[in-house]
Scaffold this active site. Structure first.
Site, PDB file in Angstrom:
ATOM      1  N   ASP A  68      -8.950  -6.469  -4.455  1.00  0.00           N
ATOM      2  CA  ASP A  68      -8.529  -5.171  -3.922  1.00  0.00           C
ATOM      3  C   ASP A  68      -9.106  -4.067  -4.812  1.00  0.00           C
ATOM      4  O   ASP A  68      -8.646  -3.863  -5.932  1.00  0.00           O
ATOM      5  CB  ASP A  68      -6.995  -5.095  -3.905  1.00  0.00           C
ATOM      6  CG  ASP A  68      -6.488  -3.797  -3.300  1.00  0.00           C
ATOM      7  OD1 ASP A  68      -7.284  -2.887  -3.022  1.00  0.00           O
ATOM      8  OD2 ASP A  68      -5.247  -3.699  -3.106  1.00  0.00           O
ATOM      9  N   SER A 121       0.829  -1.200   0.000  1.00  0.00           N
ATOM     10  CA  SER A 121       0.000   0.000   0.000  1.00  0.00           C
ATOM     11  C   SER A 121       0.872   1.261   0.000  1.00  0.00           C
ATOM     12  O   SER A 121       1.767   1.380  -0.842  1.00  0.00           O
ATOM     13  CB  SER A 121      -0.935  -0.056   1.216  1.00  0.00           C
ATOM     14  OG  SER A 121      -1.926   0.934   1.153  1.00  0.00           O
ATOM     15  N   HIS A 179      -7.987  -5.194  -0.132  1.00  0.00           N
ATOM     16  CA  HIS A 179      -6.699  -4.512   0.015  1.00  0.00           C
ATOM     17  C   HIS A 179      -5.903  -5.081   1.189  1.00  0.00           C
ATOM     18  O   HIS A 179      -4.678  -5.179   1.138  1.00  0.00           O
ATOM     19  CB  HIS A 179      -6.956  -3.021   0.212  1.00  0.00           C
ATOM     20  CG  HIS A 179      -5.717  -2.189   0.253  1.00  0.00           C
ATOM     21  ND1 HIS A 179      -4.826  -2.135  -0.787  1.00  0.00           N
ATOM     22  CD2 HIS A 179      -5.207  -1.380   1.224  1.00  0.00           C
ATOM     23  CE1 HIS A 179      -3.831  -1.319  -0.468  1.00  0.00           C
ATOM     24  NE2 HIS A 179      -4.034  -0.859   0.746  1.00  0.00           N
TER      25      HIS A 179
END
EC number: 2.3.1.46
Lengths: 379, 379
Positions: free
Chosen positions: A319, A154, A352
């Protein structure tokens, strides 16, 4: 992983930097601290160091426990340890809390040497570039000329990518996981709602809540609840909670009705109790600003043209915050400029958050890649 | 549409119902008003009536303007009018503000006859079933035994579906657009964040803000900003705003930075200034509770087995709030029980909001279907 163990009891260390650091916005931090944890041994050639960059709410506590009574280990304990994918029997692993953080590194909750009060809202907005700059100073501190790997998921993956652009000869491998070369309009929009929830909380007091003995917990809770939904996939949420009720029958009121509400409110409260609102604001801005292509005529290929690192890029099928398409933008830019890149799209229903989870093909892919990194530094 | 016109200047009408209405939660409204607008003429057989059900923030003002100076027409003016898909030269069209609304129908802002004060938080939570019940009383008021069509998008589509289940012989055609047979876990989760934003606003005062002369505008703004993101597709958002900055260069602060932030905050403020927070809460609960299959052993096919209406179902390719898959659940249940259904998945980059927009194939499909409805009632 078979035979995988824990790094055991670990102790964070605060490292002081007394060299001024000029930030992207022009402001200068005359000095700063970085809170750090390290696992494993740095070899004589100092060639086996791995930097772990954290995401929005992460910190330096990557693996192990702070005491035998610690309920939870570090946030990436399934990835980092002896015999684990990032193997601390092989690598010297460095975790840090980024500048602006709220876990010991200099940030909004620290004392401002200029005023003798906490920074609060006066702490400057920092960028991914600023973090990488400070992490380079951290590398110097350890005498590490080149990282064997810089790894992150991320927002952490954005730092890994920025490292390869800003310090091409100081990164041998970059592992960019569940990330994106820049935020989408929708990503920015969600971030702004989170910020507005915090900024308009009457207890925010223009960011100087600590001095006024208030806490913008309501706003932070709302921000986290919303964020949490975007980290998860409907697949996983549906499987876990579906439309399960918290009590028998409908309540026809505004208390907890469905199990998912109970879960989200609990997550929101827990987060609001442990995280600093100013840090949350800063982190979302760092996400918004990240856009290395912008400095290269909006061409990501141009932005990565001088990169020397080899890349491992991973994305997750469900995601929707940083979808596989976003990872492919990076992969394509790397391929277009003749860089080495391995890409895996992992089937997962964890959304995610999958980058923190145990999906077997993902864990195995990282382990295999890190095995090659190890061979690479010994060759 | 070629040659399509406006219904012109329209005037809402408040219709009083003095028969008690028992709600799903067991509470009884001793009396209530419904605010209504009608367009076109009811024919002698009373066979040409079309009911328009509104979504979360809609109301009775479907088409036309209230005065020549009115800046905007009703919310579905592109769909309803002379020569338009729902042709007021052919149909008698009825728009209403649902019970619990804040545009003239009995709701939280109305006086509670029991106390002489406004209801505020004491207004009962209403369900889609309750709305349909009240709409059946409205049909009786007009002497309409059977609607030629009940039409709605999103939460409005849920009402259209509920009509066909609760009053099988009173609906000839149902147009269910951008809707779903029940909310997903993610949908419920987003609704709960919106509610928490409102409920935790210090100015909410447990729903009795009007008496205390406060307005939970902050919470309502946050709820709307977040909701708004879920109505739009990244496709459309990206095309409209991308990463466009509001001023030259980054501000490194928490003011408006990207254009999309300016847009969202403006939308949030506008909404908070015109909509009642208690009504917003009620509407999200009606969405959460809607689940006709739950009353039929969790079988949607069983839930629709006695339906007599023919169906038109439409979904939009980029609608991630109520995705095409959700519409297909309904279509499949109808097919499984041998009902007549036409289904169209419209390619659009307008996300969920597409049901209010002008995507040509969508408008043409509704027009064609309503043309058949007209033939049907004349046959």
């Amino acid at each position: 992983m078979k035979n995988a163990g824990s790094v055991g009891i670990v102790r964070p260390e605060k490292i002081a930097f007394d060299t001024p650091l000029t930030l992207s916005n022009g402001r200068v931090l005359s000095r700063f601290d970085l809170m750090v944890e390290t696992y494993g041994q740095l070899n004589e050639q100092k060639s086996n160091a791995v930097l772990i960059c954290h995401a929005l709410s992460g910190n330096h506590h990557v693996a192990g426990r702070h005491s035998a009574e610690d309920k939870y280990p570090g946030w990436w304990d399934n990835m980092v340890g002896p015999g684990k994918p990032i193997d601390t029997d092989r690598f010297f692993v460095v975790g840090l809390n980024n500048l602006g953080g709220c876990h010991g590194s200099t940030g909004p909750t620290s004392l401002n040497p200029q005023t003798g009060q906490d920074y609060g809202a006066d702490f400057p907005v920092v960028t991914v570039k600023d973090w990488v700059k400070s992490q380079a100073m951290l590398a110097d501190h350890f005498g590490i000329r080149q990282w064997a790997a810089v790894v992150g998921g991320s927002l952490g993956g954005m730092q890994a990518l920025q490292w390869t652009i800003d310090f091409p000869d100081r990164v041998r491998h970059a592992l960019v996981i569940a990330s994106a070369p820049k935020l989408s309009t929708q990503n920015i929009a969600f971030n702004d709602v989170a910020r507005q929830a915090i900024l308009t909380d009457p207890d925010f007091n223009e960011g100087h809540y600590a001095r006024r003995n208030t806490l913008p917990g309501r706003g932070l809770k709302i921000a986290r609840m919303m964020g949490h939904i975007t980290y998860l996939a409907e697949d996983g949420l549906g499987k876990k909670f579906g439309r399960k009720l918290h009590s028998d029958g409908y309540q026809y009121g505004y208390g907890v009705e469905f199990e998912v509400e109970s879960y989200l409110r609990y997550q929101g409260d827990k987060f609001a109790g442990r995280f600093d609102a100013n840090t949350y604001l800063l982190m979302t801005k760092a996400l918004d600003y990240f856009d290395p292509a912008a400095d290269a005529g909006n061409s990501l290929s141009k932005a990565v043209q001088h990169v020397q690192a080899k890349f491992f890029v991973a994305s997750f099928s469900t995601d929707w915050r940083f979808s596989p398409e976003r990872s492919k933008e990076l992969v394509n830019a790397l391929i277009a400029t003749g860089k080495a890149v391995q890409y895996i799209e992992v089937k997962s229903n964890h959304g995610h958050d999958a980058f923190l989870m145990e999906d077997e093909p993902y864990i195995r892919a990282v382990a295999a890649y890190m095995n090659n990194v190890y061979k690479d530094i010994r060759s």
